[in-house]
Design an enzyme around this catalytic site. Structure first.
Site, PDB file in Angstrom:
ATOM      1  N   GLY A 248      71.959  53.502   8.861  1.00 46.88           N
ATOM      2  CA  GLY A 248      71.306  52.227   9.138  1.00 46.88           C
ATOM      3  C   GLY A 248      70.061  52.323   9.998  1.00 46.88           C
ATOM      4  N   GLU A 290      75.382  58.885   8.959  1.00 46.77           N
ATOM      5  CA  GLU A 290      75.125  58.809   7.512  1.00 46.77           C
ATOM      6  C   GLU A 290      73.792  58.154   7.217  1.00 46.77           C
ATOM      7  OE1 GLU A 290      78.339  56.264   6.547  1.00 46.77           O
ATOM      8  OE2 GLU A 290      79.702  57.889   6.084  1.00 46.77           O
ATOM      9  N   PRO A 291      72.684  58.766   7.596  1.00 48.69           N
ATOM     10  CA  PRO A 291      71.394  58.134   7.304  1.00 48.69           C
ATOM     11  C   PRO A 291      71.001  58.294   5.837  1.00 48.69           C
ATOM     12  CG  PRO A 291      71.064  60.228   8.420  1.00 48.69           C
ATOM     13  CD  PRO A 291      72.548  60.050   8.291  1.00 48.69           C
ATOM     14  N   GLY A 292      70.509  57.254   5.262  1.00 49.73           N
ATOM     15  CA  GLY A 292      69.949  57.317   3.909  1.00 49.73           C
ATOM     16  C   GLY A 292      68.462  57.042   4.006  1.00 49.73           C
ATOM     17  N   ARG A 330      63.747  45.300  -3.882  1.00 54.41           N
ATOM     18  CA  ARG A 330      63.976  44.905  -2.494  1.00 54.41           C
ATOM     19  C   ARG A 330      63.218  43.648  -2.064  1.00 54.41           C
ATOM     20  NH1 ARG A 330      63.188  47.431   1.500  1.00 54.41           N
ATOM     21  NH2 ARG A 330      65.152  47.045   2.549  1.00 54.41           N
ATOM     22  N   TYR A 334      65.772  41.042  -0.730  1.00 54.10           N
ATOM     23  CA  TYR A 334      65.853  40.892   0.735  1.00 54.10           C
ATOM     24  C   TYR A 334      64.558  40.360   1.351  1.00 54.10           C
ATOM     25  CZ  TYR A 334      68.972  44.895  -0.332  1.00 54.10           C
ATOM     26  OH  TYR A 334      69.885  45.763  -0.867  1.00 54.10           O
ATOM     27  N   CYS A 361      59.607  39.058 -16.367  1.00 52.93           N
ATOM     28  CA  CYS A 361      59.562  37.613 -16.628  1.00 52.93           C
ATOM     29  C   CYS A 361      60.355  36.862 -15.574  1.00 52.93           C
ATOM     30  CB  CYS A 361      60.108  37.329 -18.021  1.00 52.93           C
ATOM     31  SG  CYS A 361      59.122  38.111 -19.261  1.00 52.93           S
ATOM     32  N   GLU A 362      59.893  36.920 -14.359  1.00 54.60           N
ATOM     33  CA  GLU A 362      60.539  36.280 -13.201  1.00 54.60           C
ATOM     34  C   GLU A 362      59.442  35.931 -12.212  1.00 54.60           C
ATOM     35  OE1 GLU A 362      63.928  35.979 -12.231  1.00 54.60           O
ATOM     36  OE2 GLU A 362      64.603  36.860 -14.124  1.00 54.60           O
TER      37      GLU A 362
END
Ligand SMILES: Cc1ncc(COP(=O)(O)O)c(C=O)c1O
Ligand SMILES: N[C@@H](CCCC[NH3+])C(=O)O
Length: 444
Positions: A248, A290-292, A330, A334, A361-362
């Site tokens: 995180g 646990e870094p991503g 993203r 978010y 198409c959004e």
């Protein structure tokens, strides 16, 4: 311009990453293109390692492969002495294909299927992070039937607010992840596991959320977990060998983002663990993280070709790129913010404010609102920064758009690690249907 990793603007005003000219990359591999700066990933892993070594504790840094998983990335992770967090059979399968050491793999997830648990046990991975009672009973039955031992951690929700977007906040009590502390579920899980014949309870896991800038959240989580550890010590004589505080750690997407130096999160969190262990007169457990995003996020850049332009007088100018929410969901999911520049004219002064739209198409398929750019259009390349985490890994085929290629660059060399999807790939999964239809027609 904010500088990411090894990026620089060369004499011709062109963006270079890992010593490779962006136009060379796009001429070779096309657009949209994910470009990973390998040196940046190396230095981020080194910063985490150094911080732990300085604190003189036992530790593991597990790369959260959900952020970006492919064989080349997992080979790199192994090379960097990282362990691995996987959370599906697909992520585990990729690790198997990459020859990743199975003993260094941790399996996560709030709904691991019986098949996934079996796969994990058969491959004798390092540990399974047990998330709930359903999984616990399946795992007990599975290891009993196989007469095989498995190390486990239990995931708890520490009741800590992470100060991040609610969709990526996981430490609060009302969460689908982990055993709840307040209701006593975590205590019950420890009780069930403490003397189990096949499952060896190594410790506890907590993950409070993602894209976190403040170290206080991690410190608070450590204190909350230790409150329970005290209880477990008294009630069951259980003290963990491993404390996994999750991932995180935040990164820089937009100008205003101010992450702490990576080592600082670690130093502060480790100090808190040391204090708590000392108060209990107990050894400091092995500390896992646990870094991503913090390992790969800033190392990734997406290069798009600019296409259509729409000027709405006194309202806004839309500039569209040849990708969008299919390679970066993203912003839509978010409200995530990004920065960008013209990769082929990086020194040209800004002349106008534009908004960068994707091609889906959004209406919500927007990548960046209100970006200052030189006057640009077809033929120009837009580099969007910090797309290395949860970009390619969340990519999709909406509107039957093809997923981009991925290239690793380092020291002037470039290598395609995932090829661009082709139109044939799109219909590959329908092969048996098309073939049976052709066969039926020939039978007639
Ligand atoms: C259990 C767990 N570990 C690690 C991570 C990695 O998070 P990040 O990429 O923000 O470091 C996540 C995602 O939030 C997660 O759910
Ligand atoms: N996919 C999310 C983070 C989720 C992390 C997994 N728990 C993002 O892009 O920020």
């Amino acid at each position: 311009m904010v500088q990411y990793g090894t990026q620089r603007i060369n004499e011709a005003g062109i963006l270079e990453i890992g010593g490779v000219d962006a136009t060379v990359l796009t001429e070779t591999y096309g657009t949209p293109l994910f470009v990973y700066d390998v040196e940046d990933i190396r230095s981020r892993a080194a910063a985490f390692h150094q911080a732990f070594r300085d604190e003189n504790v036992h530790y593991q840094i597990a790369y959260a492969s959900k952020a970006f998983s492919c064989i080349a990335m997992l080979e790199l992770a192994a090379d960097l002495d990282l362990s691995l967090d996987v959370c599906s059979e697909g992520e585990l399968y990729t690790a198997v294909k990459a020859g990743f050491p199975m003993k260094n793999i941790h399996f996560h997830g709030n709904n691991k299927t019986p098949q996934e648990l079996e796969m994990a046990v058969e491959h004798e991975i390092g540990c399974i992070v047990v998330d709930n009672f359903t999984e616990l009973s399946w795992l007990m039955a599975l290891t009993e039937s196989k007469k095989q031992q498995m190390d486990v951690l239990i995931r708890i929700t520490p009741g800590v607010e992470a100060h991040t977007h609610e969709y990526i906040s996981t430490g609060q009590e009302d969460s689908k992840f982990g055993f709840d502390l307040n209701s006593g579920q975590a205590d019950q899980a420890v009780d069930m596991l403490k003397d189990h014949k096949w499952l060896r309870l190594q410790g506890v896991h907590s993950h409070i959320g993602s894209q976190i800038f403040r170290a206080e959240g991690f410190e608070e989580a450590v204190r909350a977990v230790f409150q329970s550890i005290r209880k477990w010590e008294q009630a069951f004589g259980f003290y963990p060998q491993v404390l996994n505080v999750g991932g995180g750690f935040g990164i820089r997407y937009a100008e205003g983002d101010k992450p702490l130096p990576l080592g600082e999160y670690i130093t502060r969190m480790v100090k808190e663990v040391k204090n708590e262990a000392a108060e209990m007169n107990k050894p400091v457990p092995e500390i896992w993280i646990e870094p991503g995003r913090a390992l790969v996020g800033e190392a990734g850049t997406t290069i798009y070709s600019l296409g259509a332009r729409k000027d709405i007088p006194d309202v806004r100018t839309y500039l569209s790129v040849d990708g969008g929410m299919t390679d970066n969901i993203r912003p839509a999911l978010y409200q995530a913010e990004y920065t960008a520049l013209l990769a082929n004219r990086a020194n040209d002064p800004a002349e106008e404010q534009v908004s960068i739209a994707g091609k889906c198409c959004e209406s919500g398929d927007m990548l960046i609102w209100d970006l200052e750019l030189p006057k640009a259009g077809r033929g120009d390349l837009l580099a969007v920064f910090s797309t290395g985490a949860y970009g390619y890994s969340m990519a999709n085929n909406y509107n039957r758009i093809l997923r981009p290629a991925v290239v690793f660059v380092e020291n002037g060399r470039h290598e395609c690690v995932i090829r661009r999807e082709s139109l044939e790939d799109l219909v590959k999964l329908e092969e048996s249907y098309s073939l049976s239809k052709t066969a039926a027609q020939t039978d007639r």
